[in-house]
Design an enzyme around this catalytic site. Sequence first.
Site, PDB file in Angstrom:
ATOM      1  N   ASP A   1       0.834  -1.196   0.000  1.00 44.01           N
ATOM      2  CA  ASP A   1       0.000   0.000   0.000  1.00 44.01           C
ATOM      3  C   ASP A   1       0.872   1.250   0.000  1.00 44.01           C
ATOM      4  OD1 ASP A   1      -2.305   1.473   0.009  1.00 44.01           O
ATOM      5  OD2 ASP A   1      -2.699   1.248   2.153  1.00 44.01           O
TER       6      ASP A   1
ATOM      7  N   ASN B   1     -10.205  -2.806  -6.878  1.00 44.64           N
ATOM      8  CA  ASN B   1      -9.341  -1.934  -7.680  1.00 44.64           C
ATOM      9  C   ASN B   1      -9.879  -1.710  -9.089  1.00 44.64           C
ATOM     10  OD1 ASN B   1      -6.260  -3.215  -6.205  1.00 44.64           O
ATOM     11  ND2 ASN B   1      -7.510  -1.456  -5.616  1.00 44.64           N
TER      12      ASN B   1
END
Length: 246
Positions: free
Chosen positions: A21, A69
């Site tokens: 991340d 995503n």
Amino acid sequence: MGFKEQIDKNRLPEHIAIIMDGNGRWAKNQGKFRSFGHESGVLSVKDIVEGCAEIGIKYLTIYAFSTDNWNRPVEEVNALMELFIATINNETDTLNANNIRLNAIGDIASLPQQCIEDLKSAMDKTANNTTCTLTLALSYSAKWEILDAAKKLAKQVQDQQLTIDEITEVKFSSQLTTVDMPDPELMIRTSGEHRISNFLLWQMAYTELYFTEKLWPDFRREDLFEAIVDYQKRERRFGKISEQLN
């Protein structure tokens, strides 16, 4: 003394899972497009994979692309898909040189056809490697995985191949995409976020969680070694008390 020298090789986690991340924030901090962060994040992946192979980690699973995503801007998704394809093609020889087997989990059929073909080719070329298994979680969602496993078991019951009483934890686990690997003992998430974001929910029932403020493009093998040292300081009780373990 560095963190690598502090690691007890007899108490290594067999399987490490990582949520990578912070690529976008890292790029933004430098006044760049998010795609630049993803490209830079590939260097971290290479270093961490080689670091795992170096010290003897048998399984490494990285959360490369979640089903959520797909909701990102089209330009970013397209750039990510192109990056996946290029990276897979460029790194297959390196994986073989380090005796690393490539694996993938998730709704692979939802990926672009070229990505599927290149992924399968790389997996076939590295299939006999034995030092470490690198698993890419692509178009992956733990809820999707659990639901898919439940549907498979329901179909077996419907077809009278299985009774409800025969559905155990072991049987359920056998329907998951991670059937051929142990559950992760350590999960690392970068960028300071403290959540597991729909990643390996069933498998991480007893996983030790490690969070770091570092953004993924800045995360390197020394940071990995630090996480492992932290893991080895913990007492894993699995419901027991310390006296029982000692």
